[in-house]
Design a protein around this motif. Structure first.
Motif, PDB file in Angstrom:
ATOM      1  N   UNK A   1       0.849  -1.188   0.000  1.00 33.75           N
ATOM      2  CA  UNK A   1       0.000   0.000   0.000  1.00 33.75           C
ATOM      3  C   UNK A   1       0.889   1.244   0.000  1.00 33.75           C
ATOM      4  N   UNK A   2       0.289   2.399   0.125  1.00 36.08           N
ATOM      5  CA  UNK A   2       1.057   3.650   0.056  1.00 36.08           C
ATOM      6  C   UNK A   2       1.935   3.861   1.273  1.00 36.08           C
ATOM      7  N   UNK A   3       1.564   3.232   2.412  1.00 38.70           N
ATOM      8  CA  UNK A   3       2.347   3.386   3.629  1.00 38.70           C
ATOM      9  C   UNK A   3       2.467   4.848   4.025  1.00 38.70           C
ATOM     10  N   UNK A   4       3.643   5.216   4.531  1.00 42.99           N
ATOM     11  CA  UNK A   4       3.856   6.603   4.948  1.00 42.99           C
ATOM     12  C   UNK A   4       4.006   7.542   3.758  1.00 42.99           C
ATOM     13  N   UNK A   5       4.028   6.992   2.547  1.00 41.86           N
ATOM     14  CA  UNK A   5       4.131   7.829   1.359  1.00 41.86           C
ATOM     15  C   UNK A   5       2.986   8.809   1.209  1.00 41.86           C
ATOM     16  N   UNK A   6       1.854   8.537   1.870  1.00 36.07           N
ATOM     17  CA  UNK A   6       0.722   9.472   1.808  1.00 36.07           C
ATOM     18  C   UNK A   6       1.076  10.807   2.452  1.00 36.07           C
ATOM     19  N   UNK A   7       2.162  10.835   3.220  1.00 39.17           N
ATOM     20  CA  UNK A   7       2.581  12.075   3.876  1.00 39.17           C
ATOM     21  C   UNK A   7       3.457  12.949   2.982  1.00 39.17           C
ATOM     22  N   UNK A   8       3.839  12.459   1.830  1.00 35.21           N
ATOM     23  CA  UNK A   8       4.756  13.198   0.949  1.00 35.21           C
ATOM     24  C   UNK A   8       4.350  14.650   0.696  1.00 35.21           C
ATOM     25  N   UNK A   9       3.069  14.935   0.450  1.00 34.55           N
ATOM     26  CA  UNK A   9       2.707  16.323   0.137  1.00 34.55           C
ATOM     27  C   UNK A   9       3.009  17.321   1.256  1.00 34.55           C
ATOM     28  N   UNK A  10       3.233  16.824   2.466  1.00 39.88           N
ATOM     29  CA  UNK A  10       3.505  17.719   3.593  1.00 39.88           C
ATOM     30  C   UNK A  10       4.966  18.171   3.636  1.00 39.88           C
ATOM     31  N   UNK A  11       5.818  17.591   2.800  1.00 41.86           N
ATOM     32  CA  UNK A  11       7.255  17.834   2.894  1.00 41.86           C
ATOM     33  C   UNK A  11       7.846  18.321   1.570  1.00 41.86           C
ATOM     34  N   UNK A  12       8.929  19.074   1.696  1.00 40.36           N
ATOM     35  CA  UNK A  12       9.687  19.494   0.519  1.00 40.36           C
ATOM     36  C   UNK A  12      10.609  18.381   0.032  1.00 40.36           C
ATOM     37  N   UNK A  13      11.115  17.592   0.965  1.00 37.65           N
ATOM     38  CA  UNK A  13      12.013  16.472   0.657  1.00 37.65           C
ATOM     39  C   UNK A  13      11.540  15.273   1.457  1.00 37.65           C
ATOM     40  N   UNK A  14      11.533  14.099   0.830  1.00 32.83           N
ATOM     41  CA  UNK A  14      11.020  12.890   1.479  1.00 32.83           C
ATOM     42  C   UNK A  14      12.011  11.765   1.211  1.00 32.83           C
ATOM     43  N   UNK A  15      12.753  11.362   2.241  1.00 30.10           N
ATOM     44  CA  UNK A  15      13.815  10.367   2.074  1.00 30.10           C
ATOM     45  C   UNK A  15      13.470   9.114   2.871  1.00 30.10           C
ATOM     46  N   UNK A  16      13.414   7.982   2.157  1.00 25.68           N
ATOM     47  CA  UNK A  16      13.075   6.698   2.756  1.00 25.68           C
ATOM     48  C   UNK A  16      14.275   5.759   2.672  1.00 25.68           C
ATOM     49  N   UNK A  17      14.610   5.139   3.787  1.00 20.98           N
ATOM     50  CA  UNK A  17      15.776   4.255   3.827  1.00 20.98           C
ATOM     51  C   UNK A  17      15.682   3.142   2.793  1.00 20.98           C
ATOM     52  N   UNK A  18      14.495   2.559   2.654  1.00 17.75           N
ATOM     53  CA  UNK A  18      14.337   1.422   1.744  1.00 17.75           C
ATOM     54  C   UNK A  18      14.512   1.824   0.286  1.00 17.75           C
ATOM     55  N   UNK A  19      14.339   3.112  -0.008  1.00 13.55           N
ATOM     56  CA  UNK A  19      14.462   3.580  -1.389  1.00 13.55           C
ATOM     57  C   UNK A  19      15.902   3.890  -1.771  1.00 13.55           C
ATOM     58  N   UNK A  20      16.740   4.229  -0.770  1.00 10.22           N
ATOM     59  CA  UNK A  20      18.111   4.634  -1.101  1.00 10.22           C
ATOM     60  C   UNK A  20      19.168   3.675  -0.570  1.00 10.22           C
ATOM     61  N   UNK A  21      18.752   2.640   0.168  1.00 10.55           N
ATOM     62  CA  UNK A  21      19.708   1.640   0.633  1.00 10.55           C
ATOM     63  C   UNK A  21      20.581   2.080   1.787  1.00 10.55           C
ATOM     64  N   UNK A  22      20.160   3.116   2.496  1.00  8.89           N
ATOM     65  CA  UNK A  22      20.861   3.592   3.690  1.00  8.89           C
ATOM     66  C   UNK A  22      19.835   3.762   4.794  1.00  8.89           C
ATOM     67  N   UNK A  23      20.247   3.531   6.043  1.00  9.36           N
ATOM     68  CA  UNK A  23      19.320   3.714   7.155  1.00  9.36           C
ATOM     69  C   UNK A  23      20.014   4.457   8.290  1.00  9.36           C
ATOM     70  N   UNK A  24      19.220   5.219   9.030  1.00  7.78           N
ATOM     71  CA  UNK A  24      19.755   5.867  10.225  1.00  7.78           C
ATOM     72  C   UNK A  24      20.220   4.784  11.201  1.00  7.78           C
ATOM     73  N   UNK A  25      21.326   4.976  11.897  1.00  2.80           N
ATOM     74  CA  UNK A  25      22.095   6.216  12.067  1.00  2.80           C
ATOM     75  C   UNK A  25      23.304   6.383  11.142  1.00  2.80           C
TER      76      UNK A  25
END
Length: 206
Positions: A121-145
């Motif tokens: 499903x869309x998951x937290x992606x539904x929150x994208x319109x609230x932000x100028x930049x939206x970075x997801x660990x699973x999309x870029x292969x890096x995770x905090x910290x």
């Protein structure tokens, strides 16, 4: 140096806490408090949870892998049921969304920086319109910290780390951001965190 951006974690900050959902699962199934987090930490970079959040495992691949890790640590965990509980907990917090709206209305940038996983499903992606930049660990292969994910966020925002405020509910993530020069706020109580952010930015958020 004036602040130009505010970077928000999602789970436990902008939406309900997955940590609370995990704790509820442990209580419900008579699992010692903190057991699941200890498994995640102990298995580290190569563990199923970390691999899920880097986009290296699908949820269907994660379930049996994480169950094996938990069983090896001494407890049985139904990973699918656990993750369904986590997903149900991630309900947006209206006060945080209003704060983000006011931050952007003042001309500052707002970013989401989240450790997440790929869902059908869309998951937290539904929150994208609230932000100028939206970075997801699973999309870029890096995770905090990992420091590189914070650097990626600053690059996307075109700000220096010292020009950003970062909110998260996990100490290790805040420590990594601070080491790069960001101002950090720990979110234990959302209202208290927003009050602290108001003090840092110098204007009302609610």
């Amino acid at each position: 140096m004036p602040y130009r951006a505010v970077i928000f974690d999602l789970g436990g900050v902008v939406v309900g806490s997955p940590l609370e959902a995990i704790a509820a699962y442990e209580r419900r199934h008579a699992i010692p408090a903190g057991f699941i987090n200890r498994v995640v930490v102990a298995t580290g970079h190569a563990g199923a949870w970390s691999r899920l959040e880097r986009g290296e495992l699908t949820l269907e691949e994660f379930y049996p892998a994480f169950e094996r890790e938990c069983e090896a640590a001494g407890r049985r965990v139904a990973a699918r049921a656990l993750m369904e509980l986590v997903a149900a907990a991630t309900v947006p917090r209206p006060a945080m969304l209003e704060a983000i709206r006011r931050i952007r209305a003042r001309g500052l940038l707002a970013a989401a920086l989240t450790n997440n996983w790929i869902t059908e499903d869309a998951g937290t992606g539904v929150l994208r319109p609230h932000f100028d930049v939206f970075i997801e660990s699973a999309a870029i292969g890096l995770r905090k910290p990992d420091p590189r994910i914070f650097q990626r966020a600053c690059e996307a925002l075109r700000v220096a780390p010292a020009e950003a405020v970062f909110l998260d509910d996990i100490g290790a993530n805040l420590k990594a951001a601070r080491a790069l020069g960001m101002t950090t706020i720990k979110v234990a109580d959302p209202a208290a965190a927003l009050a602290e952010l108001e003090g840092v930015l110098g204007f009302a958020l609610g």
